[in-house]
Write an enzyme that holds these catalytic residues in place. Structure first.
Site, PDB file in Angstrom:
ATOM      1  N   SER A 133      70.182  54.206  22.408  1.00 24.53           N
ATOM      2  CA  SER A 133      69.803  52.811  22.615  1.00 24.53           C
ATOM      3  C   SER A 133      68.375  52.585  22.143  1.00 24.53           C
ATOM      4  O   SER A 133      67.513  53.465  22.299  1.00 24.53           O
ATOM      5  CB  SER A 133      69.889  52.455  24.097  1.00 24.53           C
ATOM      6  OG  SER A 133      69.319  51.183  24.324  1.00 24.53           O
ATOM      7  N   TYR A 146      68.041  55.243  32.590  1.00 22.81           N
ATOM      8  CA  TYR A 146      68.776  55.003  31.337  1.00 22.81           C
ATOM      9  C   TYR A 146      67.962  55.474  30.134  1.00 22.81           C
ATOM     10  O   TYR A 146      68.467  56.201  29.269  1.00 22.81           O
ATOM     11  CB  TYR A 146      69.085  53.504  31.217  1.00 22.81           C
ATOM     12  CG  TYR A 146      69.872  53.135  29.984  1.00 22.81           C
ATOM     13  CD1 TYR A 146      71.197  53.501  29.845  1.00 22.81           C
ATOM     14  CD2 TYR A 146      69.278  52.419  28.942  1.00 22.81           C
ATOM     15  CE1 TYR A 146      71.930  53.167  28.719  1.00 22.81           C
ATOM     16  CE2 TYR A 146      69.994  52.065  27.810  1.00 22.81           C
ATOM     17  CZ  TYR A 146      71.327  52.448  27.699  1.00 22.81           C
ATOM     18  OH  TYR A 146      72.049  52.122  26.586  1.00 22.81           O
ATOM     19  N   PRO A 176      71.595  51.117  19.094  1.00 20.94           N
ATOM     20  CA  PRO A 176      71.746  49.658  19.008  1.00 20.94           C
ATOM     21  C   PRO A 176      70.661  48.966  19.841  1.00 20.94           C
ATOM     22  O   PRO A 176      70.046  49.581  20.709  1.00 20.94           O
ATOM     23  CB  PRO A 176      73.113  49.384  19.634  1.00 20.94           C
ATOM     24  CG  PRO A 176      73.728  50.722  19.937  1.00 20.94           C
ATOM     25  CD  PRO A 176      72.620  51.710  19.982  1.00 20.94           C
ATOM     26  N   VAL A 179      73.749  44.671  22.837  1.00 16.28           N
ATOM     27  CA  VAL A 179      74.962  44.261  22.113  1.00 16.28           C
ATOM     28  C   VAL A 179      75.822  43.385  23.014  1.00 16.28           C
ATOM     29  O   VAL A 179      76.001  43.696  24.198  1.00 16.28           O
ATOM     30  CB  VAL A 179      75.820  45.487  21.717  1.00 16.28           C
ATOM     31  CG1 VAL A 179      76.883  45.096  20.707  1.00 16.28           C
ATOM     32  CG2 VAL A 179      74.956  46.616  21.196  1.00 16.28           C
TER      33      VAL A 179
HETATM   34  N1  LIG Z   1      76.007  46.921  25.156  1.00 12.95           N
HETATM   35  C1  LIG Z   1      74.741  47.136  24.930  1.00 12.95           C
HETATM   36  O1  LIG Z   1      73.896  46.243  25.026  1.00 12.95           O
HETATM   37  C2  LIG Z   1      74.270  48.498  24.492  1.00 12.95           C
HETATM   38  C3  LIG Z   1      73.023  48.631  23.890  1.00 12.95           C
HETATM   39  C4  LIG Z   1      72.566  49.883  23.485  1.00 12.95           C
HETATM   40  C5  LIG Z   1      73.373  50.988  23.708  1.00 12.95           C
HETATM   41  N2  LIG Z   1      74.575  50.839  24.303  1.00 12.95           N
HETATM   42  C6  LIG Z   1      75.367  52.034  24.543  1.00 12.95           C
HETATM   43  O2  LIG Z   1      76.611  51.880  23.901  1.00 12.95           O
HETATM   44  C7  LIG Z   1      77.627  52.538  24.646  1.00 12.95           C
HETATM   45  C8  LIG Z   1      78.752  51.557  24.945  1.00 12.95           C
HETATM   46  O3  LIG Z   1      78.238  50.407  25.595  1.00 12.95           O
HETATM   47  P1  LIG Z   1      79.218  49.185  25.928  1.00 12.95           P
HETATM   48  O4  LIG Z   1      78.380  47.997  26.183  1.00 12.95           O
HETATM   49  O5  LIG Z   1      80.299  49.118  24.919  1.00 12.95           O
HETATM   50  O6  LIG Z   1      79.796  49.677  27.330  1.00 12.95           O
HETATM   51  P2  LIG Z   1      81.176  49.273  28.058  1.00 12.95           P
HETATM   52  O7  LIG Z   1      80.867  49.263  29.515  1.00 12.95           O
HETATM   53  O8  LIG Z   1      81.773  48.075  27.439  1.00 12.95           O
HETATM   54  O9  LIG Z   1      82.123  50.482  27.718  1.00 12.95           O
HETATM   55  C9  LIG Z   1      81.842  51.776  28.178  1.00 12.95           C
HETATM   56  C10 LIG Z   1      83.142  52.506  28.390  1.00 12.95           C
HETATM   57  O10 LIG Z   1      82.826  53.813  28.862  1.00 12.95           O
HETATM   58  C11 LIG Z   1      83.772  54.142  29.855  1.00 12.95           C
HETATM   59  N3  LIG Z   1      83.220  55.182  30.722  1.00 12.95           N
HETATM   60  C12 LIG Z   1      82.200  55.066  31.621  1.00 12.95           C
HETATM   61  N4  LIG Z   1      82.010  56.229  32.252  1.00 12.95           N
HETATM   62  C13 LIG Z   1      82.921  57.089  31.745  1.00 12.95           C
HETATM   63  C14 LIG Z   1      83.237  58.447  32.013  1.00 12.95           C
HETATM   64  N5  LIG Z   1      82.573  59.156  32.930  1.00 12.95           N
HETATM   65  N6  LIG Z   1      84.238  59.022  31.311  1.00 12.95           N
HETATM   66  C15 LIG Z   1      84.922  58.311  30.395  1.00 12.95           C
HETATM   67  N7  LIG Z   1      84.670  57.033  30.097  1.00 12.95           N
HETATM   68  C16 LIG Z   1      83.688  56.433  30.773  1.00 12.95           C
HETATM   69  C17 LIG Z   1      84.038  52.847  30.602  1.00 12.95           C
HETATM   70  O11 LIG Z   1      85.249  52.883  31.311  1.00 12.95           O
HETATM   71  C18 LIG Z   1      84.030  51.845  29.458  1.00 12.95           C
HETATM   72  O12 LIG Z   1      85.319  51.629  28.939  1.00 12.95           O
HETATM   73  C19 LIG Z   1      76.941  53.092  25.900  1.00 12.95           C
HETATM   74  O13 LIG Z   1      76.590  54.439  25.689  1.00 12.95           O
HETATM   75  C20 LIG Z   1      75.685  52.249  26.008  1.00 12.95           C
HETATM   76  O14 LIG Z   1      74.640  52.900  26.683  1.00 12.95           O
HETATM   77  C21 LIG Z   1      75.051  49.631  24.698  1.00 12.95           C
END
Ligand SMILES: NC(=O)c1ccc[n+]([C@@H]2O[C@H](COP(=O)([O-])OP(=O)(O)OC[C@H]3O[C@@H](n4cnc5c(N)ncnc54)[C@H](O)[C@@H]3O)[C@@H](O)[C@H]2O)c1
Length: 241
Positions: A133, A146, A176, A179
């Site tokens: 991130s 985080y 990213p 998002v």
């Molecule tokens: N959305 C953002 O703003 C953003 C920004 C920077 C980085 N990220 C990173 O991108 C990745 C995805 O983010 P997102 O917004 O799509 O999240 P999201 O919550 O939409 O999806 C995450 C998925 O991970 C699954 N998950 C959680 N714990 C788990 C476990 N122990 N075992 C298996 N699956 C598990 C959840 O069930 C979910 O389906 C993450 O690593 C997040 O830190 C997200």
């Protein structure tokens, strides 16, 4: 080129689903490991292998990777995408909060990569991609665990790149900015969160999951064998580091 096989964690929704669909669209056979069922993702990918399990649980992950091999015969690409991003003032964070973030964001990539490694080695070619991130650059005050977990994942990325280079396996990270996923809309992006992050970007719009796809495809590309140990800062200019 043989048909490549990819395993994406956290593929039920959000970025993981976007990545799974994008890889399938490029001809990869795709398996997704998520703690949640993945009906929506499965509906978008013919021949999708749905693995419901906890990415932090060694036994469940091993069983899942074995199912990938049983079904597809090979494994080439691992996308460590599953993650959690709770926001809380530092002084309210409990040791349990801290451990949960570390387990999902930092330990799971270790557990999953470790289980996948014999299969990547057997294939003689591999790509490990860790989703970090841009918060590691901007360091928001309410996301201390985080940021620590994702910075740890960058360290994992770099040292693992050194360890796996001899096997023809690259290891890279993608960072990213905020998002627009359903989880982000409900949590960090709510109450003006998206607007605040956008104000710190050079690109004047909110990042969508599709904005990360070209970076993923670049990193896993056959021709990207000399790209390893790197963190791609795909944050719309929110931090030039
Ligand atoms: N959305 C953002 O703003 C953003 C920004 C920077 C980085 N990220 C990173 O991108 C990745 C995805 O983010 P997102 O917004 O799509 O999240 P999201 O919550 O939409 O999806 C995450 C998925 O991970 C699954 N998950 C959680 N714990 C788990 C476990 N122990 N075992 C298996 N699956 C598990 C959840 O069930 C979910 O389906 C993450 O690593 C997040 O830190 C997200």
């Amino acid at each position: 080129m043989d048909t490549r096989t990819a395993l994406v964690t956290g593929a039920a929704q959000g970025l993981g689903q976007e990545f799974a669909v994008a890889l399938a669209g490029r001809g990869y056979r795709v398996a997704g490991l998520d703690i949640a069922p993945q009906a929506e993702t499965a509906g978008k990918i013919p021949d999708y292998l749905e693995l419901v399990g906890d990415a932090t649980d060694d036994e469940q992950v091993r069983a899942g990777t074995q199912r990938v091999i049983d079904r597809f015969g090979t494994l080439h690409v691992v996308v460590n995408n599953a993650g959690v991003y709770p926001a809380k003032p530092f002084e309210e964070i409990t040791p349990e909060d801290w451990r949960r973030v570390m387990r999902v964001n930092l330990e799971a990539p270790f557990v999953v990569t470790r289980a996948a490694l014999p299969h990547l080695k057997a294939a003689g070619w591999g790509r490990v991609v860790n989703i970090v991130s841009a918060a590691v650059f901007t360091a928001p005050p309410d996301m201390v665990p985080y940021v620590a977990s994702k910075m740890g994942l960058i360290g994992f990325t770099r040292a693992l790149a050194s360890a796996l280079g001899p096997y023809g396996i690259t290891v890279n990270a993608i960072a990213p900015t905020m998002v627009r996923t359903a989880t982000a809309e409900r949590t960090v992006g709510a109450g003006g969160g998206f607007e605040a992050v956008r104000a710190g970007q050079v690109v004047p719009r909110t990042q969508e999951p599709s904005d990360l796809v070209s970076s993923l495809l670049y990193v896993v590309d056959e021709g990207s064998g000399f790209l390893t140990g790197q963190t791609l800062n795909v944050s719309g200019g929110s931090a030039f580091l």
